[in-house]
Design an enzyme around this catalytic site. Structure first.
Site, PDB file in Angstrom:
ATOM      1  N   ILE A  14      25.115   5.567 -23.668  1.00 53.92           N
ATOM      2  CA  ILE A  14      24.729   5.660 -25.078  1.00 53.92           C
ATOM      3  C   ILE A  14      23.956   4.412 -25.530  1.00 53.92           C
ATOM      4  CG2 ILE A  14      26.598   7.232 -25.678  1.00 53.92           C
ATOM      5  CD1 ILE A  14      28.176   4.857 -26.764  1.00 53.92           C
ATOM      6  N   GLY A  15      23.567   3.575 -24.560  1.00 54.36           N
ATOM      7  CA  GLY A  15      22.674   2.466 -24.904  1.00 54.36           C
ATOM      8  C   GLY A  15      23.356   1.158 -25.247  1.00 54.36           C
ATOM      9  N   ILE A  58      19.772   8.398  -9.946  1.00 51.43           N
ATOM     10  CA  ILE A  58      18.920   7.250  -9.616  1.00 51.43           C
ATOM     11  C   ILE A  58      18.492   7.297  -8.142  1.00 51.43           C
ATOM     12  CG2 ILE A  58      18.998   4.722  -9.346  1.00 51.43           C
ATOM     13  CD1 ILE A  58      20.860   4.817 -11.931  1.00 51.43           C
ATOM     14  N   SER A  77      25.341  -0.659 -15.574  1.00 55.20           N
ATOM     15  CA  SER A  77      26.800  -0.516 -15.562  1.00 55.20           C
ATOM     16  C   SER A  77      27.114   0.685 -14.698  1.00 55.20           C
ATOM     17  CB  SER A  77      27.405  -0.281 -16.936  1.00 55.20           C
ATOM     18  OG  SER A  77      26.533  -0.501 -17.975  1.00 55.20           O
ATOM     19  N   CYS A  80      32.477   3.243 -12.687  1.00 57.25           N
ATOM     20  CA  CYS A  80      33.559   2.303 -12.364  1.00 57.25           C
ATOM     21  C   CYS A  80      34.687   2.962 -11.566  1.00 57.25           C
ATOM     22  CB  CYS A  80      34.103   1.707 -13.651  1.00 57.25           C
ATOM     23  SG  CYS A  80      34.613   2.958 -14.828  1.00 57.25           S
TER      24      CYS A  80
HETATM   25  C1  LIG Z   1      30.021   3.160 -17.049  1.00 57.80           C
HETATM   26  S1  LIG Z   1      28.926   4.328 -17.668  1.00 57.80           S
HETATM   27  C2  LIG Z   1      27.679   3.302 -18.378  1.00 57.80           C
HETATM   28  C3  LIG Z   1      27.636   3.413 -19.853  1.00 57.80           C
HETATM   29  C4  LIG Z   1      26.561   2.647 -20.574  1.00 57.80           C
HETATM   30  N1  LIG Z   1      26.485   1.249 -20.223  1.00 57.80           N
HETATM   31  C5  LIG Z   1      26.737   2.787 -22.076  1.00 57.80           C
HETATM   32  O1  LIG Z   1      26.538   1.819 -22.798  1.00 57.80           O
HETATM   33  O2  LIG Z   1      27.094   3.873 -22.519  1.00 57.80           O
HETATM   34  C6  LIG Z   1      28.153   4.924 -16.218  1.00 57.80           C
HETATM   35  C7  LIG Z   1      27.036   5.907 -16.487  1.00 57.80           C
HETATM   36  O3  LIG Z   1      26.377   6.178 -15.258  1.00 57.80           O
HETATM   37  C8  LIG Z   1      25.941   7.506 -15.257  1.00 57.80           C
HETATM   38  N2  LIG Z   1      25.711   7.866 -13.846  1.00 57.80           N
HETATM   39  C9  LIG Z   1      26.655   8.050 -12.895  1.00 57.80           C
HETATM   40  N3  LIG Z   1      26.082   8.301 -11.701  1.00 57.80           N
HETATM   41  C10 LIG Z   1      24.736   8.275 -11.902  1.00 57.80           C
HETATM   42  C11 LIG Z   1      23.604   8.462 -11.052  1.00 57.80           C
HETATM   43  N4  LIG Z   1      23.773   8.731  -9.760  1.00 57.80           N
HETATM   44  N5  LIG Z   1      22.371   8.357 -11.590  1.00 57.80           N
HETATM   45  C12 LIG Z   1      22.210   8.095 -12.911  1.00 57.80           C
HETATM   46  N6  LIG Z   1      23.247   7.913 -13.759  1.00 57.80           N
HETATM   47  C13 LIG Z   1      24.490   7.982 -13.269  1.00 57.80           C
HETATM   48  C14 LIG Z   1      27.059   8.262 -15.966  1.00 57.80           C
HETATM   49  O4  LIG Z   1      26.588   9.469 -16.506  1.00 57.80           O
HETATM   50  C15 LIG Z   1      27.502   7.251 -17.029  1.00 57.80           C
HETATM   51  O5  LIG Z   1      26.860   7.488 -18.262  1.00 57.80           O
END
Ligand SMILES: C[S@@+](CC[C@H](N)C(=O)[O-])C[C@H]1O[C@@H](n2cnc3c(N)ncnc32)[C@H](O)[C@@H]1O
Length: 348
Positions: A14-15, A58, A77, A80
């Site tokens: 969410i940024g 990614i 991030s 986790c």
């Molecule tokens: C810990 S959260 C990060 C949240 C972010 N920092 C925020 O402020 O909301 C991890 C994020 O990685 C995304 N994610 C997980 N695997 C991914 C991938 N292979 N490629 C892109 N995004 C991924 C998830 O959808 C999730 O929103």
């Protein structure tokens, strides 16, 4: 800092990273945000309509795309779950670590490397095999790095959320790292130039952020972060009578006068224990009964306030309360990350 400071936001959610950049007053352009979660991406676009958000894994993207970013800062991030204490702690073996391993590899392959990297993860990451892989790669390609374990309580926010942070700058001589012995577990609990309350530590060096602020009255009270809700407005945040009766006691309960809440996770309201505090609006905790009228969950807006999100942050109208908790639980402490960004880009 170059006049046009370009940022790539990996795992943008969410940024939280973007809000932290703004909070730190860093003039920048987020040239691309990456996330696979459709709901998170809607929230991101709602708050930052000008940023192109790429909804793809990614690790499935071509090299040319990363090269074309020409980004000065990569924020990330990664998921986790491979590192949480409650999980299986499979580290790099966990499928959900795959995309981050891809980024680690990318750092060696991409010609236009970012000058700065800011990475955030759960406390527990520092013990993983992924940490060693990441650090080795950073050294190999010419980054100097610092590692941190920090908690927003240290900045007087009444919310406990201990997280691992890594800052890296591309200004070292690249060198091979034959083993991990040169990566001792030394984590900073202060940020140069910022004023953070130090954690308490015992004779074995275990740090305790909550104990560290016990005698600090300057930690702000929960009421500063609360919305004032009418009876109708607070209805969606009431506890289910059965939950209150059977599991009321397992919740972490705070009052408006409290100076702490526990970490809000994506399971808030779904599980009673260890997912976030609930509010007892009147009376003393443990002394006066919790009733359906005097007890409620924090609203997503209040959780966002406690995490340091600014007033401009909003959730689109069609975001459900449950989705709001999930997204915020996955996000980060804007208050802490903005302090780190300021240091990384201006002084490190
Ligand atoms: C810990 S959260 C990060 C949240 C972010 N920092 C925020 O402020 O909301 C991890 C994020 O990685 C995304 N994610 C997980 N695997 C991914 C991938 N292979 N490629 C892109 N995004 C991924 C998830 O959808 C999730 O929103």
């Amino acid at each position: 800092m170059p006049s046009e400071f370009r940022v790539a936001e990996f795992y943008s959610g969410i940024g939280g990273m973007h809000f932290s950049l703004k909070e730190a007053g860093i003039e920048s352009e987020v040239v691309r945000a990456f996330d696979i979660n459709t709901v998170a991406n809607e929230v991101y676009k709602h708050n930052f309509p000008g940023v192109p958000v790429m909804q793809r894994s990614i690790e499935s993207l071509p090299m040319s795309l990363f090269e074309a970013l020409r980004a000065d800062l990569w924020t990330m991030s990664p998921p986790c779950q491979p590192y949480t204490r409650q999980g299986l702690q499979k580290g790099s073996e966990d499928q959900r670590a795959k995309s981050f391993l891809f980024i680690i590899d990318l750092l060696a392959r991409v010609e236009r490397k970012p000058t700065y990297i800011l990475m955030e993860n759960v406390a527990g990451f520092e013990k993983s095999d992924t940490r060693a892989l990441f650090l080795r790669q950073l050294v190999r390609v010419g980054y100097r790095f610092e590692e941190y374990l920090l908690n927003p309580l240290q900045l007087c926010y009444p919310n406990s959320r201990t997280r691992y942070y890594l800052l890296a700058k591309l200004d070292a001589e690249p060198r091979e790292c034959p083993n991990d012995a040169e990566f001792p577990a030394r984590f900073r609990h202060d940020v140069p130039g910022a004023s953070l309350i130090p954690p308490a530590s015992d004779s074995e060096g275990h740090v305790d952020f909550e104990k560290g602020v016990w005698h600090h009255d300057e930690v702000r009270q929960v009421k500063e972060f609360m919305q004032s809700l009418t009876v109708e407005e607070s209805a969606p945040y009431r506890l289910n009578p059965r939950v209150l009766e059977k599991h009321g006691y397992v919740h972490d309960v705070v009052t408006p006068e409290s100076r702490r809440t526990c970490c809000f996770t994506k399971g808030y309201t779904h599980y009673a224990e260890g997912t976030g505090s609930i509010l007892q609006l009147e009376g003393a905790v443990g002394k006066d009964d919790m009733t359906l009228d005097n007890t409620r969950y924090f609203t997503p807006r209040e959780v966002a306030n406690l995490m340091g999100f600014p007033a401009e942050f909003t959730l689109p109208e069609n975001t459900s309360i449950r989705q709001g908790y999930r997204l915020l639980g996955n996000s980060l402490s804007v208050s802490i990350v903005s302090v780190l960004m300021d240091y990384l880009v201006r002084r490190m």
